[in-house]
Design an enzyme around this catalytic site. Structure first.
Site, PDB file in Angstrom:
ATOM      1  N   SER A   9       0.850  -1.203   0.000  1.00 22.64           N
ATOM      2  CA  SER A   9       0.000   0.000   0.000  1.00 22.64           C
ATOM      3  C   SER A   9       0.877   1.240   0.000  1.00 22.64           C
ATOM      4  CB  SER A   9      -0.890   0.008   1.249  1.00 22.64           C
ATOM      5  OG  SER A   9      -1.369   1.319   1.454  1.00 22.64           O
ATOM      6  N   HIS A  34      -1.192  -1.295  -4.400  1.00 26.75           N
ATOM      7  CA  HIS A  34      -2.449  -0.904  -3.758  1.00 26.75           C
ATOM      8  C   HIS A  34      -2.467   0.607  -3.550  1.00 26.75           C
ATOM      9  CE1 HIS A  34      -5.989  -1.758  -1.201  1.00 26.75           C
ATOM     10  NE2 HIS A  34      -5.525  -0.793  -0.422  1.00 26.75           N
ATOM     11  N   ASP A  36      -4.591   3.814  -2.149  1.00 29.46           N
ATOM     12  CA  ASP A  36      -5.671   4.186  -1.236  1.00 29.46           C
ATOM     13  C   ASP A  36      -6.193   5.574  -1.547  1.00 29.46           C
ATOM     14  OD1 ASP A  36      -5.931   1.931   0.623  1.00 29.46           O
ATOM     15  OD2 ASP A  36      -3.826   2.355   1.054  1.00 29.46           O
ATOM     16  N   MET A  38      -8.820   8.399  -0.543  1.00 29.57           N
ATOM     17  CA  MET A  38      -9.681   8.850   0.567  1.00 29.57           C
ATOM     18  C   MET A  38     -10.131  10.280   0.305  1.00 29.57           C
ATOM     19  SD  MET A  38      -7.574   7.475   3.845  1.00 29.57           S
ATOM     20  CE  MET A  38      -6.559   6.004   3.776  1.00 29.57           C
ATOM     21  N   HIS A  67      -8.243   1.272  -4.286  1.00 33.03           N
ATOM     22  CA  HIS A  67      -9.195   1.096  -3.186  1.00 33.03           C
ATOM     23  C   HIS A  67      -9.884   2.431  -2.921  1.00 33.03           C
ATOM     24  CE1 HIS A  67      -9.521   0.126   1.458  1.00 33.03           C
ATOM     25  NE2 HIS A  67     -10.696   0.263   0.883  1.00 33.03           N
ATOM     26  N   MET A  69     -11.988   4.659  -0.971  1.00 33.35           N
ATOM     27  CA  MET A  69     -12.621   4.900   0.341  1.00 33.35           C
ATOM     28  C   MET A  69     -13.288   6.256   0.257  1.00 33.35           C
ATOM     29  SD  MET A  69      -9.568   3.440   2.707  1.00 33.35           S
ATOM     30  CE  MET A  69      -8.387   3.653   1.397  1.00 33.35           C
ATOM     31  N   MET A 138     -11.758  -5.408   5.231  1.00 34.69           N
ATOM     32  CA  MET A 138     -10.937  -4.494   6.029  1.00 34.69           C
ATOM     33  C   MET A 138     -10.647  -5.153   7.375  1.00 34.69           C
ATOM     34  SD  MET A 138     -10.356  -1.958   4.096  1.00 34.69           S
ATOM     35  CE  MET A 138      -9.386  -1.035   5.292  1.00 34.69           C
ATOM     36  N   GLY A 145      -2.960   4.352   7.863  1.00 34.81           N
ATOM     37  CA  GLY A 145      -2.051   3.219   7.930  1.00 34.81           C
ATOM     38  C   GLY A 145      -1.610   3.013   9.373  1.00 34.81           C
ATOM     39  N   ASP A 172      -6.842  -6.040   4.265  1.00 32.21           N
ATOM     40  CA  ASP A 172      -6.191  -4.736   4.283  1.00 32.21           C
ATOM     41  C   ASP A 172      -6.227  -4.145   5.686  1.00 32.21           C
ATOM     42  OD1 ASP A 172      -5.203  -2.222   3.677  1.00 32.21           O
ATOM     43  OD2 ASP A 172      -6.864  -1.645   2.366  1.00 32.21           O
ATOM     44  N   GLY A 174      -3.097  -3.616   9.059  1.00 29.66           N
ATOM     45  CA  GLY A 174      -2.394  -4.311  10.136  1.00 29.66           C
ATOM     46  C   GLY A 174      -1.789  -5.641   9.728  1.00 29.66           C
TER      47      GLY A 174
HETATM   48  C1  DX5 Z   1      -6.351   1.879   5.474  1.00 27.05           C
HETATM   49  C2  DX5 Z   1      -5.883   1.587   4.061  1.00 27.05           C
HETATM   50  C3  DX5 Z   1      -4.785   0.622   4.006  1.00 27.05           C
HETATM   51  C4  DX5 Z   1      -3.535   1.033   4.711  1.00 27.05           C
HETATM   52  C5  DX5 Z   1      -2.961  -0.190   5.347  1.00 27.05           C
HETATM   53  O1  DX5 Z   1      -7.439   2.704   5.454  1.00 27.05           O
HETATM   54  O2  DX5 Z   1      -6.944   1.077   3.285  1.00 27.05           O
HETATM   55  O3  DX5 Z   1      -4.508   0.167   2.684  1.00 27.05           O
HETATM   56  O4  DX5 Z   1      -2.567   1.608   3.893  1.00 27.05           O
HETATM   57  O5  DX5 Z   1      -1.859   0.183   6.079  1.00 27.05           O
HETATM   58  P1  DX5 Z   1      -1.119  -0.780   7.100  1.00 27.05           P
HETATM   59  O6  DX5 Z   1      -0.627  -1.945   6.312  1.00 27.05           O
HETATM   60  O7  DX5 Z   1      -0.038   0.103   7.628  1.00 27.05           O
HETATM   61  O8  DX5 Z   1      -2.122  -1.166   8.141  1.00 27.05           O
HETATM   62 ZN    ZN Z   2      -6.437   0.062   1.307  1.00 25.29          ZN
END
Ligand code: DX5
Ligand code: ZN
Length: 214
Positions: A9, A34, A36, A38, A67, A69, A138, A145, A172, A174
């Protein structure tokens, strides 16, 4: 089960060097990139839009896993496809007509996936499971992150795998070399990892440590 794929990501990468970061993780074995997206409405954070995805597309030799969001994914999906997304995933919680949006994304030549927040039951995909290319579960609440994996989501991964047969099941949030083994065991085959990969000293070692868990 379909082949294990590792999707770094970019959220945890150096945004000032996105082109180089993409090249480095692909050289280290990334299967997907990946991305993200937002919007400050669906998620409390704001990241990037279609023009940045179009730039990323020029640097990536592997598929872009975008992705969304965002509120109202119906309105923006096509812009991200035109920017070069290979896979679009959107949130069940943000879309009134997911059946229609999946059909539209696929008709534009892009893969389509639906995303479930931690508080959303897998029941919502009962009538979509046969048509989606991917289900993204999720394993943290979307927005940032570096959050802690929610263990109860392992059960959801198992249930979704039972529903979708050999379609892609992505996780996705943690994900590291400990949590990855739990979700792989439960049936996930696409692992998103931000902090774990971009926060490591060696992208190659980090990706290899996930891959051997298959
Ligand atoms: C969270 C994102 C993830 C994020 C994951 O809202 O969708 O893709 O980057 O980050 P890590 O791997 O640090 O949890
Ligand atoms: Zn993501």
């Amino acid at each position: 089960m379909p082949k294990l794929q590792i999707a770094p990501s970019l959220l945890a990468s150096d945004f000032g060097r996105l082109g180089e970061e993409i090249k480095d993780v692909i050289d280290a074995g990334a299967d997907l990139i990946h991305v993200d997206v937002m919007d400050g409405h669906f998620t409390p954070n704001i990241t990037i839009g279609p023009p940045v995805v179009a730039s990323l597309r020029r640097y990536s030799t592997v598929p872009l896993d975008v992705h969304l969001m965002i509120a109202d994914p119906d309105r923006y999906a096509e812009d991200f496809i035109n920017a070069g997304a290979d896979i679009i995933t959107f949130h069940a919680e943000a879309c009134d007509h997911p059946h229609r949006l999946i059909t539209r994304i696929q008709s534009l030549g892009c893969k389509a996936g639906i995303v479930l927040n931690p508080g959303t039951s897998e029941d919502v995909i009962e009538y979509l499971a046969e048509m989606v290319d991917m289900v993204l579960i999720m394993t943290v609440n979307p927005g940032f992150g570096g959050q802690k994996f929610i263990p109860d989501m392992v059960r959801k991964v198992k249930n979704v795998r039972d529903m979708v047969g050999d379609r892609d099941v992505e996780v996705d949030g943690g994900i590291d070399d400990t949590t990855a083994s739990l979700v792989i065991e439960a049936g996930a085959n696409v692992l998103v990892a931000g902090t774990y990969i971009f926060g490591s000293d060696s992208y190659l070692t980090a990706i290899e440590k996930l891959r051997v868990l298959e």
